[in-house]
Design an enzyme around this catalytic site. Structure first.
Site, PDB file in Angstrom:
ATOM      1  N   ASP A 171       0.407  -1.364   0.154  1.00 49.21           N
ATOM      2  CA  ASP A 171       0.209   0.066  -0.351  1.00 49.21           C
ATOM      3  C   ASP A 171       0.261   1.306   0.212  1.00 49.21           C
ATOM      4  O   ASP A 171       0.541   2.217  -0.306  1.00 49.21           O
ATOM      5  CB  ASP A 171      -0.412  -0.053   1.369  1.00 49.21           C
ATOM      6  CG  ASP A 171      -1.504  -1.360   1.340  1.00 49.21           C
ATOM      7  OD1 ASP A 171      -1.925  -1.723   0.153  1.00 49.21           O
ATOM      8  OD2 ASP A 171      -2.055  -1.517   2.378  1.00 49.21           O
ATOM      9  N   HIS A 198      -5.142  -3.368   5.773  1.00 52.52           N
ATOM     10  CA  HIS A 198      -4.967  -3.781   4.296  1.00 52.52           C
ATOM     11  C   HIS A 198      -6.113  -4.466   3.447  1.00 52.52           C
ATOM     12  O   HIS A 198      -6.365  -6.050   3.477  1.00 52.52           O
ATOM     13  CB  HIS A 198      -3.717  -4.646   4.025  1.00 52.52           C
ATOM     14  CG  HIS A 198      -2.614  -5.151   3.093  1.00 52.52           C
ATOM     15  ND1 HIS A 198      -2.725  -4.498   2.331  1.00 52.52           N
ATOM     16  CD2 HIS A 198      -3.702  -5.956   2.142  1.00 52.52           C
ATOM     17  CE1 HIS A 198      -2.828  -4.654   0.761  1.00 52.52           C
ATOM     18  NE2 HIS A 198      -2.832  -6.635   1.302  1.00 52.52           N
TER      19      HIS A 198
HETATM   20  P1  NAD Z   1       0.635 -18.572  -5.287  1.00 48.94           P
HETATM   21  O1  NAD Z   1      -0.619 -19.224  -5.170  1.00 48.94           O
HETATM   22  O2  NAD Z   1       0.827 -17.789  -6.233  1.00 48.94           O
HETATM   23  O3  NAD Z   1       0.967 -19.406  -4.164  1.00 48.94           O
HETATM   24  C1  NAD Z   1       0.708 -19.681  -3.691  1.00 48.94           C
HETATM   25  C2  NAD Z   1       1.687 -20.644  -2.493  1.00 48.94           C
HETATM   26  O4  NAD Z   1       0.854 -21.178  -1.331  1.00 48.94           O
HETATM   27  C3  NAD Z   1       1.618 -21.430  -3.351  1.00 48.94           C
HETATM   28  O5  NAD Z   1       2.324 -22.280  -4.372  1.00 48.94           O
HETATM   29  C4  NAD Z   1       1.086 -23.028  -2.789  1.00 48.94           C
HETATM   30  O6  NAD Z   1       1.280 -24.102  -3.154  1.00 48.94           O
HETATM   31  C5  NAD Z   1       1.220 -22.344  -1.254  1.00 48.94           C
HETATM   32  N1  NAD Z   1       1.870 -22.639  -0.080  1.00 48.94           N
HETATM   33  C6  NAD Z   1      -0.342 -23.471  -0.318  1.00 48.94           C
HETATM   34  N2  NAD Z   1      -1.044 -23.967   0.902  1.00 48.94           N
HETATM   35  C7  NAD Z   1       0.663 -23.879   2.015  1.00 48.94           C
HETATM   36  C8  NAD Z   1       1.108 -24.549   2.440  1.00 48.94           C
HETATM   37  N3  NAD Z   1       0.668 -24.684   4.051  1.00 48.94           N
HETATM   38  N4  NAD Z   1       1.861 -24.367   3.406  1.00 48.94           N
HETATM   39  C9  NAD Z   1       2.942 -24.198   1.944  1.00 48.94           C
HETATM   40  N5  NAD Z   1       2.758 -23.270   1.322  1.00 48.94           N
HETATM   41  C10 NAD Z   1       1.797 -23.005   1.001  1.00 48.94           C
HETATM   42  O7  NAD Z   1      -0.595 -17.025  -4.598  1.00 48.94           O
HETATM   43  P2  NAD Z   1       0.247 -15.997  -4.726  1.00 48.94           P
HETATM   44  O8  NAD Z   1       0.448 -14.734  -5.800  1.00 48.94           O
HETATM   45  O9  NAD Z   1       1.763 -15.726  -4.292  1.00 48.94           O
HETATM   46  O10 NAD Z   1      -0.288 -15.101  -3.053  1.00 48.94           O
HETATM   47  C11 NAD Z   1       0.055 -15.824  -2.036  1.00 48.94           C
HETATM   48  C12 NAD Z   1      -1.096 -15.125  -1.127  1.00 48.94           C
HETATM   49  O11 NAD Z   1      -0.606 -13.537  -0.825  1.00 48.94           O
HETATM   50  C13 NAD Z   1      -2.232 -15.031  -1.786  1.00 48.94           C
HETATM   51  O12 NAD Z   1      -3.018 -15.016  -0.142  1.00 48.94           O
HETATM   52  C14 NAD Z   1      -2.619 -13.335  -1.485  1.00 48.94           C
HETATM   53  O13 NAD Z   1      -3.907 -12.710  -1.272  1.00 48.94           O
HETATM   54  C15 NAD Z   1      -2.030 -12.509  -0.609  1.00 48.94           C
HETATM   55  N6  NAD Z   1      -1.286 -11.138  -0.903  1.00 48.94           N
HETATM   56  C16 NAD Z   1      -0.581 -10.581  -0.268  1.00 48.94           C
HETATM   57  C17 NAD Z   1      -0.368  -9.199  -0.292  1.00 48.94           C
HETATM   58  C18 NAD Z   1      -0.127  -8.370   0.787  1.00 48.94           C
HETATM   59  O14 NAD Z   1      -0.126  -6.706   0.295  1.00 48.94           O
HETATM   60  N7  NAD Z   1      -0.399  -8.301   2.522  1.00 48.94           N
HETATM   61  C19 NAD Z   1      -0.330  -8.848  -1.713  1.00 48.94           C
HETATM   62  C20 NAD Z   1      -0.469 -10.099  -2.800  1.00 48.94           C
HETATM   63  C21 NAD Z   1      -1.021 -11.157  -2.269  1.00 48.94           C
HETATM   64  C1  LMR Z   2      -3.377  -6.512  -3.515  1.00 48.50           C
HETATM   65  O1  LMR Z   2      -3.214  -5.670  -2.464  1.00 48.50           O
HETATM   66  O2  LMR Z   2      -3.031  -6.366  -4.241  1.00 48.50           O
HETATM   67  C2  LMR Z   2      -2.944  -7.656  -2.431  1.00 48.50           C
HETATM   68  O3  LMR Z   2      -3.964  -7.504  -1.514  1.00 48.50           O
HETATM   69  C3  LMR Z   2      -3.942  -8.739  -2.968  1.00 48.50           C
HETATM   70  C4  LMR Z   2      -5.064  -9.016  -3.009  1.00 48.50           C
HETATM   71  O4  LMR Z   2      -6.183  -9.866  -2.887  1.00 48.50           O
HETATM   72  O5  LMR Z   2      -5.134  -7.310  -3.877  1.00 48.50           O
END
Ligand code: NAD
Ligand code: LMR
Length: 338
Positions: A171, A198
């Site tokens: 953010d 967030h």
């Molecule tokens: P993705 O599906 O590409 O990757 C997630 C990974 O987690 C996969 O490789 C999967 O195998 C692994 N996984 C699932 N369960 C697991 C477990 N029990 N142990 C270990 N690994 C496990 O998803 P992504 O795009 O990398 O996003 C991941 C998370 O981050 C989502 O929840 C998304 O909403 C969040 N996110 C947060 C922010 C933020 O600003 N905080 C930003 C973007 C995404």
């Molecule tokens: C973001 O802000 O990009 C992440 O929290 C992923 C989402 O679900 O938007």
């Protein structure tokens, strides 16, 4: 000349070696985040865990000639906890991007049903294998997953509020970028404090505290705030079912991890907004809140207040707090009731 060479040699040598673990390292965020951590000289022992793919990512990154080892861990069988335990053993920083991302039409809260259990189980292993580690939670919904981790650590008697962080840096970097687009400025010189939580209206950018406060007004201000609050949706829609922000999130996560390590190393004035166990609104029953935090050798060193807000920001803060309180309680109740 000799002195310069010696200094250069020293600077490529990590004085304080840090063990860092990424849980979910095979995923969309996990892979580029692991790459950026491999390039960080403060990290000397990088451990990558995922249900699938982590060993391949580790082998790939291990060929980069920086001063760290990289080891991949995947469970040998469905219920095996051994690889996770090995990835965590005595690590100093754990980043958690494990879990499912959004698809168009979903809110972050819609991810709770799957991600709450994933984060709870990972936190249980952290409590047992790395009770002193700083934990950086990326998995959504962050407003609820951070309280989940806190509850698990409390149940295991190892909760240290100074070492639990919800990563809200995306953010912050979005706000710098978007305000620079409005004003036609260099984004690297733009700093916008973003507080709250967030997700949507809980993301509260304090534009009134920027140098542009008197020129960004009216509809332009409303649009800017909305874009910062819903920037995640832009990416979710553009990816059209293939997930949410991964590359910008990797950059944000790597920046925040670097700040935590800088704090550990005793660097002064390392300040990042982050979602932490906070005294700011505890008397209103809101146990976690994102605000600027000074990071130090023990993790959280000082939680800063919000400063002076505009009338509009005061109003937004009121609605932010209402939603945040519910999100936090949802996470806490999930652990208490399961
Ligand atoms: P993705 O599906 O590409 O990757 C997630 C990974 O987690 C996969 O490789 C999967 O195998 C692994 N996984 C699932 N369960 C697991 C477990 N029990 N142990 C270990 N690994 C496990 O998803 P992504 O795009 O990398 O996003 C991941 C998370 O981050 C989502 O929840 C998304 O909403 C969040 N996110 C947060 C922010 C933020 O600003 N905080 C930003 C973007 C995404
Ligand atoms: C973001 O802000 O990009 C992440 O929290 C992923 C989402 O679900 O938007």
């Amino acid at each position: 000349m000799l002195r310069a060479l010696t200094r250069r040699q020293f600077s490529s040598t990590a004085f304080n070696p840090y063990k860092v673990t990424v849980l979910g390292a095979g995923g969309g965020i996990g892979q580029p985040l692991s790459l950026l951590l491999k390039l960080n000289h403060k990290v000397t022992d990088l451990r990558l865990y995922d249900l699938k793919g982590a060993k391949g990512v580790a082998a790939d990154l291990s060929h980069i000639p920086t001063n760290s080892t990289v080891t991949g861990y995947t469970p040998e069988s469905k219920d095996s906890q051994e690889e996770l335990a090995a990835a965590l053993k005595d690590t100093e920083v754990v980043l958690i991007p494990a879990g499912v991302p959004r698809k168009p039409g979903m809110t972050r809260d819609d991810l709770f049903a799957i991600n709450a259990g994933i984060v709870r189980d990972l936190a249980t292993s952290i409590a047992k294998n790395a009770p002193n580690a700083a934990i950086l939670v990326i998995s959504n919904p962050v407003n609820s997953t951070v309280p989940i981790v806190a509850e698990v650590l409390k149940q295991n008697g190892v909760y240290n509020p100074k070492k639990l962080f919800g990563v809200t840096t995306l953010d912050v970097i979005r706000a710098s970028r978007f305000i620079s687009e409005v004003r036609g400025t260099d984004p690297t010189t733009e700093h916008v404090t973003v507080v709250g939580g967030h997700s949507g209206i809980t993301i509260l950018p304090l534009v009134s505290q920027t140098k542009h406060k008197s020129v960004i007004k009216g509809e332009e201000l409303d649009n800017l705030i909305h874009r910062i609050q819903f920037g995640g949706d832009e990416v979710v829609q553009a990816k059209n079912g293939a997930g949410s922000a991964t590359l910008s999130m990797a950059q944000a996560g790597a920046r925040f991890a670097n700040s935590v390590l800088s704090g550990f190393e005793g660097e002064r004035d390392v300040i990042e907004p982050t979602f932490v166990d906070s005294p700011l609104f505890k008397d209103e029953g809101i146990e976690f809140f994102a605000s600027p935090v000074t990071l130090g050798p023990e993790g959280v060193e000082k939680i800063h207040g919000l400063g002076v807000l505009s009338d509009k920001e005061e109003q937004m803060l009121a609605t932010c707090k209402e939603t945040l309180k519910k999100n936090i309680e949802k996470g806490q109740n999930f652990v208490k009731q399961n």
